[in-house]
Design an enzyme around this catalytic site. Structure first.
Site, PDB file in Angstrom:
ATOM      1  N   LEU A 142       0.395  -1.497  -0.002  1.00 13.61           N
ATOM      2  CA  LEU A 142      -0.339   0.410  -0.017  1.00 13.61           C
ATOM      3  C   LEU A 142       0.800   1.158   0.324  1.00 13.61           C
ATOM      4  O   LEU A 142       0.369   2.087  -0.022  1.00 13.61           O
ATOM      5  CB  LEU A 142      -1.229   0.118   1.129  1.00 13.61           C
ATOM      6  CG  LEU A 142      -1.658  -0.849   0.841  1.00 13.61           C
ATOM      7  CD1 LEU A 142      -2.473  -1.278   2.337  1.00 13.61           C
ATOM      8  CD2 LEU A 142      -2.679  -1.272   0.183  1.00 13.61           C
ATOM      9  N   ASP A 196       2.736   5.236  -7.264  1.00  8.29           N
ATOM     10  CA  ASP A 196       2.885   5.680  -5.545  1.00  8.29           C
ATOM     11  C   ASP A 196       3.559   6.690  -5.269  1.00  8.29           C
ATOM     12  O   ASP A 196       2.612   7.133  -4.942  1.00  8.29           O
ATOM     13  CB  ASP A 196       3.731   4.649  -4.279  1.00  8.29           C
ATOM     14  CG  ASP A 196       3.990   3.072  -5.578  1.00  8.29           C
ATOM     15  OD1 ASP A 196       2.965   2.825  -6.085  1.00  8.29           O
ATOM     16  OD2 ASP A 196       4.634   2.304  -5.453  1.00  8.29           O
TER      17      ASP A 196
HETATM   18  C1  GLA Z   1       5.122  -1.167  -6.943  1.00  7.37           C
HETATM   19  C2  GLA Z   1       5.711   0.432  -7.666  1.00  7.37           C
HETATM   20  C3  GLA Z   1       4.778   0.827  -8.275  1.00  7.37           C
HETATM   21  C4  GLA Z   1       4.012  -0.256  -9.606  1.00  7.37           C
HETATM   22  C5  GLA Z   1       3.287  -0.903  -9.102  1.00  7.37           C
HETATM   23  C6  GLA Z   1       2.448  -1.962 -10.489  1.00  7.37           C
HETATM   24  O1  GLA Z   1       3.899  -0.198  -6.407  1.00  7.37           O
HETATM   25  O2  GLA Z   1       6.232   0.777  -7.133  1.00  7.37           O
HETATM   26  O3  GLA Z   1       6.081   1.545  -9.757  1.00  7.37           O
HETATM   27  O4  GLA Z   1       5.573  -0.176 -10.855  1.00  7.37           O
HETATM   28  O5  GLA Z   1       4.190  -2.066  -8.444  1.00  7.37           O
HETATM   29  O6  GLA Z   1       1.809  -1.404 -11.102  1.00  7.37           O
END
Ligand code: GLA
Length: 407
Positions: A142, A196
Site C-alpha cells: 500500500l 506510488d
Molecule cells: C509497485 C511500484 C509501482 C508500480 C506497481 C505496479 O507498487 O512501486 O511503481 O510499478 O508496483 O503497478
C-alpha cells in the site's frame, strides 16, 4: 476446518491529522528534547487499475488512502540528519554529504534519499531531525515507502530559499515526485516506476488520479462510491513478499527488452489493435505474455475511466477481474493468497476484485455493496483459515487528499 465461532476480521483504522500529528510530535519531543517545526504527512495508496504499466509509459488510476505517514520535522543548520520511527527499532544518524547510491541501508535510505535527490536537483537542503509515525500498513503493498518519502519531501520543500513555486502547485508536486522516485531508485535501490509517489503527492480528495506515465500528466476523476451505494474493501493478505524485488526488476527488464526489440521507446507505443501482429515478432512466450498484459491493462484503464466518466462505476467489476487474471496468468505476479482473496471476495458478493500494487503478496481490492464489508471480510478470513494461510487484515479505502501539513 471452519471456525467454531464467527471470526472477527481485523479492520485497520486510519489516524486523523490531529492524532497523527500528536503521535509524531510526542515521539520527536521525547527523543530530541525539543519541539519540531511542524508535522507533515503523506498517504499510502491503492491502485484501482493499471498495474505494472507505470514503467512502461502507460496509464494508472490510483487513489490516496486515508492511511498516512506523519513526520515531525525540524530543520537544522548543519548537514546532520537524525531519524527515529515508531516502527523501527534502530534510529539513524548520518550526514547528508555521505548519502550516495549504495551508501545507506534500510528505511533511512527512503528519507535521506529524498534530501539527496532534492540537493541533486539544485534545491537548498540542510540537515534535519525527524520522527516518523504511520498507520499505513507496512509491507502490505500500500506504498508505505512512498508515504515515508512524501512526508519528508514536503517539509524539505518548505525551505525559505526553495527554487520554484512552493509546495502547493501541481508543477511543484511533480518535481517532488521526481525526487522521491530518484530516492527510491538510486538510494534505496528499488527500481519502481513512480505511480506510488504520484499518488501520494498529487491525488485529490474524493478523486481518482488518472496518471499518464508517458509525460507525467494527471487528471482528477471524481470517485464517489457511496453515491453508487458501493465501497472499496482492501484485503491485506499479509503474505510475505518473497523475492518481490528481484521479480519486479525482472519484469521491468523483460518489458524494456521487449520494447527495444520491437523498436519502440516504451510498450505504451503498442496499440491493442496491433497486438496480434506485434506479439509474434517477439521470440519467447514469456515476453509475449508480459507484453500482452501491459497492452491490455492500459486498455482496461481506458475502459474503467470511460465507465467512471459515464457514471457507471457499478459496471467496472469485470475489468477488475480481467486485470487480476492478466496479472496472474500473463504477468505472473500474483500468489496463492492474492488469488484466494479475490476469489473469496467475489464468492461473497464483490462486483469485482483484483490484486493491487506490485504483487507477490501485499493487498487485493474488492468492489462491494456498501455495508457488506463485514460479511465479505468474514468470508475472506474463513477462506484463509481453511487454506491454512495467516489471517488477513482489512481496510475501507476512501479517496484521500495528498501529502501536506498536519500541524
Ligand atoms: C509497485 C511500484 C509501482 C508500480 C506497481 C505496479 O507498487 O512501486 O511503481 O510499478 O508496483 O503497478
Amino acid at each position: 476446518m471452519p471456525y467454531t465461532d464467527q471470526p472477527t476480521p481485523e479492520l485497520v483504522d486510519s489516524w486523523s491529522a490531529a492524532d497523527g500529528a500528536a503521535r509524531a510530535s510526542s515521539t520527536f519531543t521525547e527523543v530530541f528534547g525539543e519541539r519540531p517545526d511542524g508535522v507533515w504527512f503523506a498517504p499510502g495508496r491503492v491502485n484501482l487499475i493499471g498495474e505494472h504499466t507505470d514503467y512502461n509509459g502507460g496509464l494508472a488510476l490510483p487513489i490516496a488512502l486515508p492511511h498516512r505517514t506523519f513526520a515531525a520535522f525540524r530543520r537544522r543548520d548543519d548537514d546532520v540528519v537524525r531519524l527515529v520511527s515508531g516502527r523501527e527499532s534502530t534510529p539513524w544518524e548520518g550526514r547528508l554529504a555521505d548519502v550516495a547510491p549504495g551508501a545507506v541501508e534500510g528505511w533511512a535510505a527512503y528519507v535521506v534519499g529524498v534530501a539527496w535527490a532534492l540537493q541533486q536537483a539544485g534545491q537548498p537542503v540542510t540537515g534535519f531531525d525527524a520522527a516518523v509515525e504511520s498507520c499505513v500498513p507496512y509491507g502490505a503493498g500500500l506504498s508505505s515507502s512512498a508515504a515515508l518519502e512524501g512526508s519528508i519531501a514536503v517539509p524539505l520543500a518548505e525551505h525559505p530559499d526553495w527554487v520554484g513555486s512552493g509546495v502547493d502547485t501541481d508543477e511543484a508536486r511533480a518535481l517532488l515526485v521526481e525526487a522521491c522516485i530518484r530516492a527510491e531508485n538510486e538510494i534505496a535501490g528499488a527500481n519502481t516506476g513512480g505511480m506510488d509517489q504520484s499518488a501520494s503527492l498529487r491525488c485529490r480528495e474524493g478523486h481518482a488520479l488518472l496518471l499518464d506515465c508517458r509525460n507525467g500528466s494527471v487528471e482528477h476523476l471524481p470517485f464517489d462510491l457511496p453515491a453508487a451505494g458501493l465501497e472499496l474493501l482492501v484485503i491485506d493478505t499479509r503474505a510475505p513478499h518473497a523475492h518481490a524485488d528481484g521479480q519486479y526488476a525482472q519484469r521491468r527488464a523483460t518489458c524494456e527488452a521487449a520494447a527495444a526489440s520491437l523498436g519502440v521507446e516504451t510498450l505504451r507505443e503498442i496499440d491493442l489493435a496491433d497486438l496480434d501482429v506485434t506479439l509474434p515478432r517477439l521470440e519467447d512466450d514469456v515476453a509475449r505474455a508480459r507484453v500482452r498484459h501491459v497492452v491490455t491493462e492500459i486498455d482496461r484503464v481506458r475502459g474503467f475511466v470511460a465507465l467512471l466518466s459515464a457514471g457507471k462505476v457499478r459496471e467496472v467489476g469485470p475489468l477488475m477481474d480481467a486485470s487480476h487474471t492478466s496479472l496472474r496468468d500473463d504477468y505472473e505476479v500474483s500468489c496463492a493468497e492474492l488469488d484466494l482473496a479475490v476469489e473469496a471476495a467475489r464468492a461473497a458478493g464483490a462486483l469485482g476484485a483484483r490484486m493491487t500494487g506490485g504483487g507477490f503478496g501485499g493487498s487485493a481490492i474488492a468492489l462491494i455493496e456498501a455495508g457488506q464489508g463485514h460479511a465479505v471480510s468474514t468470508a475472506v478470513v474463513q477462506a484463509f483459515h481453511d487454506a491454512g494461510h495467516a489471517e488477513p487484515a482489512f481496510l475501507i479505502a476512501t479517496p484521500g487528499g495528498p501529502a501536506g501539513r498536519a500541524g
